[in-house]
Design a protein around this motif. Structure first.
Motif, PDB file in Angstrom:
ATOM      1  N   LEU A   9      -8.320  -2.337  -5.273  1.00 15.58           N
ATOM      2  CA  LEU A   9      -7.509  -1.529  -4.361  1.00 15.58           C
ATOM      3  C   LEU A   9      -6.993  -2.447  -3.259  1.00 15.58           C
ATOM      4  CD1 LEU A   9      -9.841   1.552  -3.923  1.00 15.58           C
ATOM      5  CD2 LEU A   9      -7.641   1.526  -5.101  1.00 15.58           C
ATOM      6  N   VAL A  10      -5.712  -2.386  -2.996  1.00 13.50           N
ATOM      7  CA  VAL A  10      -5.130  -3.173  -1.917  1.00 13.50           C
ATOM      8  C   VAL A  10      -4.371  -2.224  -1.003  1.00 13.50           C
ATOM      9  CG1 VAL A  10      -3.490  -4.980  -1.288  1.00 13.50           C
ATOM     10  CG2 VAL A  10      -4.920  -5.245  -3.334  1.00 13.50           C
ATOM     11  N   VAL A  11      -4.724  -2.240   0.272  1.00 13.49           N
ATOM     12  CA  VAL A  11      -4.032  -1.443   1.283  1.00 13.49           C
ATOM     13  C   VAL A  11      -3.534  -2.430   2.329  1.00 13.49           C
ATOM     14  CG1 VAL A  11      -4.222   0.410   2.981  1.00 13.49           C
ATOM     15  CG2 VAL A  11      -5.551   0.523   0.851  1.00 13.49           C
ATOM     16  N   ARG A  12      -2.236  -2.517   2.456  1.00 16.21           N
ATOM     17  CA  ARG A  12      -1.628  -3.452   3.408  1.00 16.21           C
ATOM     18  C   ARG A  12      -1.705  -2.898   4.833  1.00 16.21           C
ATOM     19  NH1 ARG A  12      -1.075  -8.118   0.600  1.00 16.21           N
ATOM     20  NH2 ARG A  12      -0.080  -7.733  -1.400  1.00 16.21           N
ATOM     21  N   GLY A  16      -2.348   2.626   5.904  1.00 16.75           N
ATOM     22  CA  GLY A  16      -3.409   3.623   5.867  1.00 16.75           C
ATOM     23  C   GLY A  16      -2.974   4.969   6.409  1.00 16.75           C
ATOM     24  N   GLU A  17      -3.833   5.939   6.230  1.00 15.06           N
ATOM     25  CA  GLU A  17      -3.615   7.295   6.751  1.00 15.06           C
ATOM     26  C   GLU A  17      -3.943   7.299   8.233  1.00 15.06           C
ATOM     27  OE1 GLU A  17      -5.446  11.795   6.117  1.00 15.06           O
ATOM     28  OE2 GLU A  17      -6.162  10.144   4.874  1.00 15.06           O
ATOM     29  N   ASP A  18      -2.958   7.585   9.076  1.00 13.49           N
ATOM     30  CA  ASP A  18      -3.066   7.492  10.528  1.00 13.49           C
ATOM     31  C   ASP A  18      -3.300   8.884  11.111  1.00 13.49           C
ATOM     32  OD1 ASP A  18      -2.736   6.863  13.247  1.00 13.49           O
ATOM     33  OD2 ASP A  18      -1.086   5.479  12.843  1.00 13.49           O
ATOM     34  N   ALA A  29      -8.047   3.175   5.734  1.00 10.93           N
ATOM     35  CA  ALA A  29      -7.546   2.276   4.705  1.00 10.93           C
ATOM     36  C   ALA A  29      -8.089   2.698   3.340  1.00 10.93           C
ATOM     37  CB  ALA A  29      -7.951   0.837   5.014  1.00 10.93           C
ATOM     38  N   LEU A  30      -9.341   3.138   3.304  1.00 10.68           N
ATOM     39  CA  LEU A  30      -9.964   3.590   2.062  1.00 10.68           C
ATOM     40  C   LEU A  30     -10.599   4.955   2.305  1.00 10.68           C
ATOM     41  CD1 LEU A  30     -11.774   0.301   0.976  1.00 10.68           C
ATOM     42  CD2 LEU A  30      -9.601   1.206   0.101  1.00 10.68           C
ATOM     43  N   THR A  31     -10.340   5.873   1.408  1.00 11.14           N
ATOM     44  CA  THR A  31     -10.881   7.220   1.522  1.00 11.14           C
ATOM     45  C   THR A  31     -11.613   7.589   0.233  1.00 11.14           C
ATOM     46  OG1 THR A  31      -8.890   8.252   0.642  1.00 11.14           O
ATOM     47  CG2 THR A  31      -8.977   7.922   3.045  1.00 11.14           C
ATOM     48  N   THR A  35     -11.498   5.855  -3.672  1.00 11.73           N
ATOM     49  CA  THR A  35     -12.635   5.066  -4.150  1.00 11.73           C
ATOM     50  C   THR A  35     -13.609   5.874  -4.999  1.00 11.73           C
ATOM     51  OG1 THR A  35     -14.045   5.521  -2.233  1.00 11.73           O
ATOM     52  CG2 THR A  35     -12.512   3.622  -2.081  1.00 11.73           C
ATOM     53  N   GLY A  36     -13.212   7.071  -5.403  1.00 13.28           N
ATOM     54  CA  GLY A  36     -14.132   7.904  -6.170  1.00 13.28           C
ATOM     55  C   GLY A  36     -15.352   8.300  -5.361  1.00 13.28           C
ATOM     56  N   GLY A  37     -15.193   8.356  -4.036  1.00 12.33           N
ATOM     57  CA  GLY A  37     -16.280   8.761  -3.154  1.00 12.33           C
ATOM     58  C   GLY A  37     -17.272   7.668  -2.823  1.00 12.33           C
ATOM     59  N   ARG A  38     -17.041   6.458  -3.307  1.00  7.39           N
ATOM     60  CA  ARG A  38     -18.020   5.381  -3.104  1.00  7.39           C
ATOM     61  C   ARG A  38     -18.068   4.859  -1.680  1.00  7.39           C
ATOM     62  NH1 ARG A  38     -17.063   1.571  -8.390  1.00  7.39           N
ATOM     63  NH2 ARG A  38     -17.638   3.145  -9.936  1.00  7.39           N
ATOM     64  N   VAL A  39     -16.895   4.581  -1.097  1.00  5.64           N
ATOM     65  CA  VAL A  39     -16.864   3.952   0.222  1.00  5.64           C
ATOM     66  C   VAL A  39     -15.589   4.355   0.955  1.00  5.64           C
ATOM     67  CG1 VAL A  39     -15.784   1.810  -0.604  1.00  5.64           C
ATOM     68  CG2 VAL A  39     -17.172   1.757   1.461  1.00  5.64           C
ATOM     69  N   GLY A  40     -15.690   4.504   2.259  1.00  3.56           N
ATOM     70  CA  GLY A  40     -14.529   4.751   3.107  1.00  3.56           C
ATOM     71  C   GLY A  40     -14.459   3.665   4.160  1.00  3.56           C
ATOM     72  N   LEU A  41     -13.249   3.343   4.582  1.00  5.39           N
ATOM     73  CA  LEU A  41     -13.050   2.315   5.605  1.00  5.39           C
ATOM     74  C   LEU A  41     -11.955   2.766   6.540  1.00  5.39           C
ATOM     75  CD1 LEU A  41     -13.458  -0.575   6.786  1.00  5.39           C
ATOM     76  CD2 LEU A  41     -11.679  -1.322   5.180  1.00  5.39           C
ATOM     77  N   GLU A  42     -12.239   2.684   7.812  1.00  6.33           N
ATOM     78  CA  GLU A  42     -11.238   3.006   8.813  1.00  6.33           C
ATOM     79  C   GLU A  42     -11.244   1.980   9.930  1.00  6.33           C
ATOM     80  OE1 GLU A  42     -11.704   5.710  12.147  1.00  6.33           O
ATOM     81  OE2 GLU A  42     -13.544   6.465  11.200  1.00  6.33           O
TER      82      GLU A  42
END
Length: 152
Positions: A9-12, A16-18, A29-31, A35-42
């Protein structure tokens, strides 16, 4: 590549969702959906003098914070710890934590959620405020409870 041969997965930057949730800017950046529920990143930004989150406890996920710019004061069950650029803190399930910005400069940090899904809480806060509700501790507590989180 993923187990199924899919590429990473690449998010420039800027993709991301603001979301603004009660004055704190969150850029996901990751929801869970990605990620299939594995990890989120903000990445989140707390304005000067603002409370980002009052002390609370998660039962269903862990959070890891990494400060990028400025300072965050991390509150726990009895102590407050000031985190600066490059500092990391882990709020594992059952750990009382909250954070605020006690400075006159914005504070910017990353937060990793595992498993993912807590980003929906911030969407709920944003929707409630957009509908005219005040982000009171009572409202935030009710919304947090949907995601295995209680006020401390």
């Amino acid at each position: 590549m993923g187990e199924d041969g899919s590429p990473p997965l690449v998010v420039r930057a800027g993709e991301g969702e603001d979301i603004d949730a009660a004055g704190v800017r969150h850029v996901f950046a990751l929801t869970a959906g990605q990620t299939g529920g594995r990890v989120g990143l903000e990445e989140f930004t707390v304005p000067p003098g603002a409370v980002g989150a009052r002390p609370h406890v998660h039962a269903d996920h862990d959070e890891v914070f990494v400060v990028l710019d400025g300072e965050l004061t991390l509150t726990t069950a009895g102590d407050a710890v000031v985190l600066g650029p490059g500092d990391t803190a882990a709020a594992l399930r059952g750990t009382v934590h909250g954070y605020r910005n006690d400075t006159e400069q914005p504070a910017r940090a990353l937060c990793v959620y595992t498993p993912a899904g807590y980003e929906q809480y911030f969407r709920d806060v944003h929707a409630a405020v957009a509908a005219g509700q005040e982000p009171t501790p009572e409202l935030l507590g009710r919304l947090r409870a949907r995601y295995g989180t209680t006020s401390a």
